[in-house]
Structures are given as structure tokens and as C-alpha cells.
Design a protein around this motif. Structure first.
Motif, PDB file in Angstrom:
ATOM      1  N   ALA A 202     -14.203   6.221   8.740  1.00 30.03           N
ATOM      2  CA  ALA A 202     -13.799   4.870   8.350  1.00 30.03           C
ATOM      3  C   ALA A 202     -12.303   4.778   8.114  1.00 30.03           C
ATOM      4  CB  ALA A 202     -14.562   4.455   7.087  1.00 30.03           C
ATOM      5  N   PHE A 203     -11.705   5.864   7.614  1.00 27.07           N
ATOM      6  CA  PHE A 203     -10.290   5.843   7.285  1.00 27.07           C
ATOM      7  C   PHE A 203      -9.446   6.391   8.438  1.00 27.07           C
ATOM      8  CE2 PHE A 203     -12.314   5.866   3.102  1.00 27.07           C
ATOM      9  CZ  PHE A 203     -11.637   4.813   2.483  1.00 27.07           C
ATOM     10  N   HIS A 204      -8.317   5.720   8.673  1.00 23.00           N
ATOM     11  CA  HIS A 204      -7.429   6.093   9.763  1.00 23.00           C
ATOM     12  C   HIS A 204      -6.943   7.538   9.623  1.00 23.00           C
ATOM     13  CE1 HIS A 204      -4.662   5.440  13.044  1.00 23.00           C
ATOM     14  NE2 HIS A 204      -3.643   5.822  12.299  1.00 23.00           N
ATOM     15  N   ILE A 205      -6.665   7.952   8.399  1.00 26.07           N
ATOM     16  CA  ILE A 205      -6.131   9.299   8.184  1.00 26.07           C
ATOM     17  C   ILE A 205      -7.140  10.359   8.616  1.00 26.07           C
ATOM     18  CG2 ILE A 205      -6.924   9.482   5.785  1.00 26.07           C
ATOM     19  CD1 ILE A 205      -4.305  10.924   5.158  1.00 26.07           C
ATOM     20  N   GLY A 206      -8.434  10.067   8.458  1.00 23.85           N
ATOM     21  CA  GLY A 206      -9.453  11.009   8.912  1.00 23.85           C
ATOM     22  C   GLY A 206      -9.477  11.130  10.421  1.00 23.85           C
ATOM     23  N   ARG A 207      -9.341   9.995  11.111  1.00 23.60           N
ATOM     24  CA  ARG A 207      -9.311  10.015  12.575  1.00 23.60           C
ATOM     25  C   ARG A 207      -8.054  10.738  13.066  1.00 23.60           C
ATOM     26  NH1 ARG A 207     -10.630   4.688  11.372  1.00 23.60           N
ATOM     27  NH2 ARG A 207      -8.789   3.752  12.372  1.00 23.60           N
TER      28      ARG A 207
ATOM     29  N   ILE B 131      -6.050  -5.207   3.094  1.00 20.85           N
ATOM     30  CA  ILE B 131      -7.362  -5.733   3.472  1.00 20.85           C
ATOM     31  C   ILE B 131      -8.331  -4.590   3.763  1.00 20.85           C
ATOM     32  CG2 ILE B 131      -8.607  -6.995   5.273  1.00 20.85           C
ATOM     33  CD1 ILE B 131      -6.175  -8.867   5.451  1.00 20.85           C
ATOM     34  N   SER B 132      -7.854  -3.556   4.453  1.00 20.95           N
ATOM     35  CA  SER B 132      -8.716  -2.408   4.752  1.00 20.95           C
ATOM     36  C   SER B 132      -9.127  -1.691   3.479  1.00 20.95           C
ATOM     37  CB  SER B 132      -8.020  -1.437   5.706  1.00 20.95           C
ATOM     38  OG  SER B 132      -6.981  -0.725   5.052  1.00 20.95           O
ATOM     39  N   LEU B 133      -8.224  -1.649   2.490  1.00 18.37           N
ATOM     40  CA  LEU B 133      -8.560  -1.026   1.212  1.00 18.37           C
ATOM     41  C   LEU B 133      -9.594  -1.851   0.456  1.00 18.37           C
ATOM     42  CD1 LEU B 133      -4.977   0.078   0.091  1.00 18.37           C
ATOM     43  CD2 LEU B 133      -6.860   1.583   0.752  1.00 18.37           C
ATOM     44  N   ILE B 134      -9.474  -3.164   0.554  1.00 20.68           N
ATOM     45  CA  ILE B 134     -10.480  -4.036  -0.060  1.00 20.68           C
ATOM     46  C   ILE B 134     -11.858  -3.768   0.548  1.00 20.68           C
ATOM     47  CG2 ILE B 134     -11.266  -6.431  -0.283  1.00 20.68           C
ATOM     48  CD1 ILE B 134      -8.355  -7.290  -0.411  1.00 20.68           C
ATOM     49  N   GLU B 135     -11.876  -3.681   1.876  1.00 19.93           N
ATOM     50  CA  GLU B 135     -13.149  -3.533   2.583  1.00 19.93           C
ATOM     51  C   GLU B 135     -13.821  -2.195   2.311  1.00 19.93           C
ATOM     52  OE1 GLU B 135     -11.878  -4.175   6.566  1.00 19.93           O
ATOM     53  OE2 GLU B 135     -12.009  -6.366   6.440  1.00 19.93           O
ATOM     54  N   THR B 136     -13.030  -1.177   1.996  1.00 19.38           N
ATOM     55  CA  THR B 136     -13.600   0.155   1.788  1.00 19.38           C
ATOM     56  C   THR B 136     -13.709   0.537   0.317  1.00 19.38           C
ATOM     57  OG1 THR B 136     -11.393   1.116   2.104  1.00 19.38           O
ATOM     58  CG2 THR B 136     -12.852   1.047   4.018  1.00 19.38           C
ATOM     59  N   SER B 137     -13.332  -0.362  -0.583  1.00 25.26           N
ATOM     60  CA  SER B 137     -13.441  -0.086  -2.017  1.00 25.26           C
ATOM     61  C   SER B 137     -14.828  -0.470  -2.524  1.00 25.26           C
ATOM     62  CB  SER B 137     -12.380  -0.872  -2.795  1.00 25.26           C
ATOM     63  OG  SER B 137     -11.086  -0.407  -2.488  1.00 25.26           O
ATOM     64  N   PRO B 138     -15.467   0.403  -3.278  1.00 30.66           N
ATOM     65  CA  PRO B 138     -16.790   0.070  -3.823  1.00 30.66           C
ATOM     66  C   PRO B 138     -16.757  -1.210  -4.654  1.00 30.66           C
ATOM     67  CG  PRO B 138     -16.309   2.404  -4.111  1.00 30.66           C
ATOM     68  CD  PRO B 138     -15.040   1.760  -3.633  1.00 30.66           C
ATOM     69  N   ASP B 139     -15.684  -1.351  -5.443  1.00 30.66           N
ATOM     70  CA  ASP B 139     -15.511  -2.554  -6.256  1.00 30.66           C
ATOM     71  C   ASP B 139     -14.374  -3.361  -5.662  1.00 30.66           C
ATOM     72  OD1 ASP B 139     -15.130  -4.533  -8.090  1.00 30.66           O
ATOM     73  OD2 ASP B 139     -14.669  -3.214  -9.780  1.00 30.66           O
TER      74      ASP B 139
ATOM     75  N   ASN C  38     -11.424  -4.550  -7.619  1.00 33.72           N
ATOM     76  CA  ASN C  38     -10.524  -3.575  -8.231  1.00 33.72           C
ATOM     77  C   ASN C  38     -10.194  -2.513  -7.181  1.00 33.72           C
ATOM     78  OD1 ASN C  38      -9.006  -2.144 -10.117  1.00 33.72           O
ATOM     79  ND2 ASN C  38     -10.793  -1.055 -10.908  1.00 33.72           N
ATOM     80  N   VAL C  39      -9.301  -2.845  -6.275  1.00 31.63           N
ATOM     81  CA  VAL C  39      -8.986  -1.971  -5.151  1.00 31.63           C
ATOM     82  C   VAL C  39      -8.366  -0.661  -5.639  1.00 31.63           C
ATOM     83  CG1 VAL C  39      -7.652  -1.749  -3.025  1.00 31.63           C
ATOM     84  CG2 VAL C  39      -8.659  -3.956  -3.649  1.00 31.63           C
ATOM     85  N   ASN C  40      -8.883   0.446  -5.129  1.00 30.21           N
ATOM     86  CA  ASN C  40      -8.402   1.761  -5.536  1.00 30.21           C
ATOM     87  C   ASN C  40      -7.087   2.089  -4.839  1.00 30.21           C
ATOM     88  OD1 ASN C  40      -8.006   4.403  -6.254  1.00 30.21           O
ATOM     89  ND2 ASN C  40      -9.888   5.183  -5.340  1.00 30.21           N
ATOM     90  N   MET C  41      -6.002   2.157  -5.605  1.00 27.16           N
ATOM     91  CA  MET C  41      -4.683   2.451  -5.053  1.00 27.16           C
ATOM     92  C   MET C  41      -4.130   3.770  -5.595  1.00 27.16           C
ATOM     93  SD  MET C  41      -4.033  -0.285  -3.196  1.00 27.16           S
ATOM     94  CE  MET C  41      -2.275  -0.589  -3.050  1.00 27.16           C
ATOM     95  N   ARG C  42      -4.982   4.578  -6.201  1.00 26.77           N
ATOM     96  CA  ARG C  42      -4.493   5.781  -6.878  1.00 26.77           C
ATOM     97  C   ARG C  42      -3.875   6.797  -5.937  1.00 26.77           C
ATOM     98  NH1 ARG C  42      -9.711   7.456 -10.242  1.00 26.77           N
ATOM     99  NH2 ARG C  42     -10.620   6.737  -8.274  1.00 26.77           N
ATOM    100  N   SER C  43      -4.234   6.749  -4.671  1.00 22.51           N
ATOM    101  CA  SER C  43      -3.702   7.744  -3.731  1.00 22.51           C
ATOM    102  C   SER C  43      -2.308   7.368  -3.221  1.00 22.51           C
ATOM    103  CB  SER C  43      -4.652   7.919  -2.550  1.00 22.51           C
ATOM    104  OG  SER C  43      -4.811   6.695  -1.845  1.00 22.51           O
TER     105      SER C  43
END
Length: 355
Positions: A78-83, A248-256, A259-264
Motif C-alpha cells: 500500500a505504501f510507496h516506500i515499500g514498493r 490524502i494518502s496518509l488519511i486513506e491509510t490511517s486507521p483513525d 487523527n492522521v499519523n505523522m510520527r514518521s
């Protein structure tokens, strides 16, 4: 493999970019002396395939459903960095050159002298080398004509005081002097027991979560006279689109999703994402954000005094004309932005983006 005195090198990336940018990436690196350029196309791009197939040094891989899930690869991450990481290691294991460079489609390796000469001087004991990032930004009162014009600023490393002294209020969007990544990229000797990630070449078996490698001597050294020209913002409008799409991609992949996870991400990068998205319908706020890309003459001079500017000269359009003589691309800012808006018409309509 080649004679050790004249090592060969290749470059690769995972890309979802228009054909004109892919041709620029290919042409620049072939002009630099790359023996092979491998593009992993993140989605179908028939126009790019038709044009790039004209160059024998180009290898194309379409990362479609038939690619993911075969040959031991997982289903499409799902994440670009993984691809990116999976494709990087695919290239590393399959390329025929002595060295492999991993850099994105908006990055170009530049060197004060032939890159192969630099690599030839590295002892056989060196498995990989790091390339320092030089981030392209714009100069006040000198509007760029093409998407490759501007000035290149360097990572200020741990010099937080220098960052605030040079940039003032804009520093809230920066991390160690740059808007994008400050880590640079790596060039890795092939045939060694290494696992590639977007910014590092780790010994096989070293847990990626164990960041102790950041203090190893080999990770603290950069190649002299070599930079990674990073066009994080091909144009200011392109930059805003990129930031907004990322959020937007972070919103779509955040469980909540509330509250978008930006810790990384460093605080400055997170602030860029949030501002671009939350102010997407506020032209004044977006124009203020764009100013983070612009240096006034005094700031350029302050940076020069602390070795914060890299003198880089590129002639990408000429390289493209040489390697793709039958193409006619318009690399002016106005033309690029017009195509950008056309490609993103649905997103503009959906979000009300006014940047």
C-alpha cells in the motif's frame, strides 16, 4: 562485470511521472555515463513506454498485478516506500553493472568529474557510498524559466542554529536546512550481501528498526564532489500538489482518519503536508507556503558563507534532445503547470485546490 579501473554503474527508480520527466531522468544519467537506467513504472504509462523503448540502455518494468505477487514478491504494498524497496532490491540483484544507484525520478546524480572515476577510487572493501542531497529551490526576483532552473542548497546536518540564522520564520517548515529529505541516497557495489532501502544499503540480516547503523563510519561519509540534485518541487504548484496528495494518502491509510499519523515525518515536513491540505482552498495561505521554496539574495549569500550552497549546472533539455531526438518536450514552468493541472483536473474539482 567490467575492469576495476573503469567500473560501470546503473540507476533505477520507481516512478509515476509524465513521460517528459522520465526522459529527463534517463537522458541526464546516460549523459553522466550510466550504462543502464531501469524504470519501474508504478502504473500503466503507454506514452512513456513508446518513447523510452527507443533507448537500448533503458529497462522498463510495469508494476501491474501480474508483476506483484510473482517471483516471491508480495502483493502490491500500500505504501510507496515499500514498493520502492522491493524494486530497488530487484534491480540490485538483476543489473549487470558494477554499481547500482537508487534515486527517485525527481533526483539526478551530479558530479564534478566523471562519476566512474569517483567510483574507481573506492577500495574493494567499500560496499556502498553515500551521496549528499542538494535541494533545488528558487531565487527571489529570478523566476525560473524551466523546471530545472534555480539554486541548490545543502543539508545543514545538525546545525540547528545555522538553520534559524539563515532562514528565520521559514525554518518551521525545514528539517536541517531542507524541505525534503536530508539523508541523500546510496550507490552500492553489486554482488555484495546488501539490502537496499530508499536511503541506505544495509547488511543483510540487519533489522531495519535498529538505527544503530546511522552512527557507523561508512554511513557518516559522503562522496566528495558528488551531489544528488533533488527537485522536490519541479514548480511551486507541483510541490503543493505533491504535498496535498501525500496527506490524502496518509488519511486513506490511517486507521483513525480524523487523527492522521505523522510520527514518521520530521515536524517541518508534517507541517508542509498539513498546510497544503488544510489550506488547499486558501490562495493566500498557499502562496505563503510557496515562499518556503524561495531564497532572497541575502539568504543565498549567508548560505554560501557556511557552505550551504552547491554550485550545480545542468542542461537537461539538451541531454533529452540528444538521447531522444524525435521528441519535442516543453520544459518551461508554464507548460509543465498547464499539463499538471490537466492531469489533476478531477482532484482539483474534488478538493477545491486553488494553488
Amino acid at each position: 562485470m567490467s575492469d576495476a579501473k573503469t567500473p560501470t554503474w546503473s540507476v533505477h527508480c520507481t516512478a509515476d511521472e509524465p513521460v517528459e520527466l522520465l526522459c529527463a531522468y534517463v537522458a541526464h544519467h546516460l549523459a553522466m555515463g550510466a550504462s543502464e537506467v531501469h524504470l519501474y513504472l508504478d502504473r500503466p504509462n503507454p506514452e512513456a513506454v513508446a518513447v523510452l523503448s527507443q533507448q537500448k540502455a533503458v529497462r522498463l518494468t510495469l508494476c501491474d498485478d501480474s508483476y506483484w505477487g510473482q517471483g516471491g514478491r508480495p502483493k502490491r504494498p500500500a505504501f510507496h516506500i515499500g514498493r520502492q524497496s522491493i524494486n530497488a532490491n530487484d534491480h540490485y540483484k538483476s543489473c549487470t553493472t558494477d554499481w547500482s544507484v537508487f534515486c527517485d525520478a525527481d533526483e539526478m546524480v551530479v558530479s564534478d568529474r566523471p562519476f566512474a572515476e569517483v567510483l574507481a577510487e573506492l577500495p574493494d572493501s567499500v560496499d556502498f557510498a553515500r551521496i549528499q542531497v542538494a535541494e533545488r529551490v528558487f531565487q527571489k526576483n529570478t523566476p525560473p524559466r524551466t523546471i530545472f532552473d534555480g539554486v541548490f542548497r545543502l543539508n545543514l546536518k545538525d546545525r540547528e542554529a545555522d538553520e534559524k540564522w539563515a532562514y528565520g520564520d521559514t525554518s518551521r517548515f525545514l528539517f536541517r536546512g531542507v524541505l525534503g529529505h536530508n539523508l541523500g541516497k546510496t550507490v552500492t557495489r553489486t554482488g555484495r550481501n546488501r539490502v537496499l532501502t530508499p536511503h541506505f544499503a544495509l547488511p543483510a540480516g540487519h533489522p531495519s528498526a535498529d538505527r544503530s547503523f546511522l552512527e557507523w563510519p561508512e554511513f557518516l561519509r559522503f562522496l566528495d564532489g558528488v551531489h544528488l540534485a533533488h527537485f522536490d518541487a519541479l514548480t511551486p504548484t507541483n510541490w503543493l500538489f505533491k504535498l496535498m496528495k501525500k496527506y490524502i494518502s496518509l488519511i486513506e491509510t490511517s486507521p483513525d482518519k480524523a487523527n492522521v499519523n505523522m510520527r514518521s515525518y520530521p515536524p517541518g515536513r508534517a507541517a508542509q503536508f498539513r498546510t497544503a491540505y488544510n489550506q488547499r482552498q486558501n490562495a493566500e495561505a498557499l502562496n505563503a507556503l510557496k515562499m518556503a521554496l524561495v531564497l532572497d539574495p541575502d539568504t543565498v549569500e549567508r548560505l554560501r558563507k557556511i557552505n550551504g550552497i552547491a554550485d550545480i549546472r545542468l542542461d537537461v533539455a539538451s541531454d533529452v534532445q540528444h538521447y531522444f531526438p524525435t521528441t519535442e518536450f516543453d520544459y518551461t514552468v508554464a507548460a509543465f503547470d498547464a499539463r499538471l493541472r490537466e492531469r489533476n483536473a478531477a482532484l482539483i474539482a474534488e478538493t477545491g485546490f486553488v494553488g
